[in-house]
Write a protein that holds these residues in place. Structure first.
Motif, PDB file in Angstrom:
ATOM      1  N   ILE A 108     -47.236  10.768 -11.672  1.00 29.23           N
ATOM      2  CA  ILE A 108     -47.041  10.777 -12.992  1.00 29.23           C
ATOM      3  C   ILE A 108     -45.816  11.506 -13.097  1.00 29.23           C
ATOM      4  O   ILE A 108     -45.488  12.783 -13.068  1.00 29.23           O
ATOM      5  N   LYS A 140     -43.119  13.423 -20.939  1.00 32.00           N
ATOM      6  CA  LYS A 140     -43.812  14.627 -20.707  1.00 32.00           C
ATOM      7  C   LYS A 140     -44.956  14.774 -22.052  1.00 32.00           C
ATOM      8  O   LYS A 140     -46.087  15.265 -21.815  1.00 32.00           O
ATOM      9  N   TYR A 172     -48.316  13.174 -20.977  1.00 29.50           N
ATOM     10  CA  TYR A 172     -49.013  13.612 -19.771  1.00 29.50           C
ATOM     11  C   TYR A 172     -50.383  13.738 -19.976  1.00 29.50           C
ATOM     12  O   TYR A 172     -51.277  13.447 -19.093  1.00 29.50           O
ATOM     13  N   TYR A 223     -53.176  11.952 -17.616  1.00 28.23           N
ATOM     14  CA  TYR A 223     -54.216  12.410 -17.194  1.00 28.23           C
ATOM     15  C   TYR A 223     -55.688  11.954 -17.412  1.00 28.23           C
ATOM     16  O   TYR A 223     -56.375  11.661 -16.564  1.00 28.23           O
ATOM     17  N   PHE A 227     -48.636  15.294 -10.962  1.00 27.88           N
ATOM     18  CA  PHE A 227     -47.697  15.537 -12.160  1.00 27.88           C
ATOM     19  C   PHE A 227     -46.526  16.039 -11.572  1.00 27.88           C
ATOM     20  O   PHE A 227     -46.405  17.209 -11.244  1.00 27.88           O
TER      21      PHE A 227
END
Length: 223
Positions: free
Chosen positions: A145, A149, A152, A156, A171
């Motif tokens: 990933i 941001k 995220y 996830y 990440f």
């Protein structure tokens, strides 16, 4: 040239000398991208080598990526997938920028992994949700990933659903050039990265590790 946070130019050169040689298409991608205005978005060469090692450790056959840019990370991963699995290796690549990914496609063709990569130009969350709806949950070995941001946390959660047990989510930019360590920085991106780091640390669904590779790579292995 993009490099890991805090490394001197001498150490970066040493890493290049001691890591396996880059595939010629990877080298061209890295060098061409270094001349672009947004070159800092490209992962470092040592980070690409790290992604390949993770793919080999997992014996990965299927992977997904959120955030393609000019294609370096996807190319590094696809090369490892195809080496492990000459038949059947697949990489789902999610992005929204046609200009950058057009450049990426050229490097993938040069490396003869364009047949491995499924590039989808659409909001990544929509793409991941569509794959889950199609019954692909639990069928991916790894995910990387490196996009918006503030998204995220959603990546996830969807990523965990897509991964098989023992699969790994990685990440990028989790140290955010050190800004996550500054309590006074409460900007949306920094806050989102900080929140994910603390969430994953205590999430019993995964075994997690924060590393100083690149601009900080968080690794979450699905239990």
């Amino acid at each position: 040239m993009s490099s890991s946070l805090g490394l001197s130019a001498e150490v970066v050169r040493y890493l290049a000398q001691t890591n396996p040689p880059e595939h010629p298409a990877l080298q061209r991608c890295r060098e061409d991208t270094a001349a672009l205005p947004m070159a800092q978005m490209q992962i470092s060469a040592e980070q690409g080598a790290f992604l390949q090692s993770i793919a080999h450790l997992l014996n990965a056959k299927r992977a997904f990526e959120v955030g393609v840019f000019t294609g370096y990370s996807a190319l590094a991963t696809a090369l490892a997938l195809k080496q492990r699995h000459p038949i059947g290796a697949r990489l789902l690549a999610c992005d929204i920028n046609e200009e950058w990914t057009t450049k990426a496609r050229a490097y993938w063709r040069d490396a003869q992994v364009d047949d491995v990569i499924d590039l989808v130009l659409a909001p990544a969350l929509d793409t991941l949700n569509a794959r889950l709806s199609a019954g692909e949950g639990g069928s991916y070995d790894m995910g990387f990933i490196d996009a918006d941001k503030t998204g995220y946390d959603a990546y996830y959660e969807r990523g965990l659903e897509l991964l098989r047990p023992g699969g790994a989510l990685l990440f990028d930019n989790m140290l955010w050039s050190g800004r996550v360590a500054d309590p006074a920085d409460t900007t949306p991106d920094t806050s989102a990265l900080r929140a994910l780091a603390h969430k994953v640390r205590v999430d019993e669904r995964v075994h997690a590790c924060m590393t100083g590779i690149g601009d900080g790579v968080l690794i979450a292995v699905k239990r």
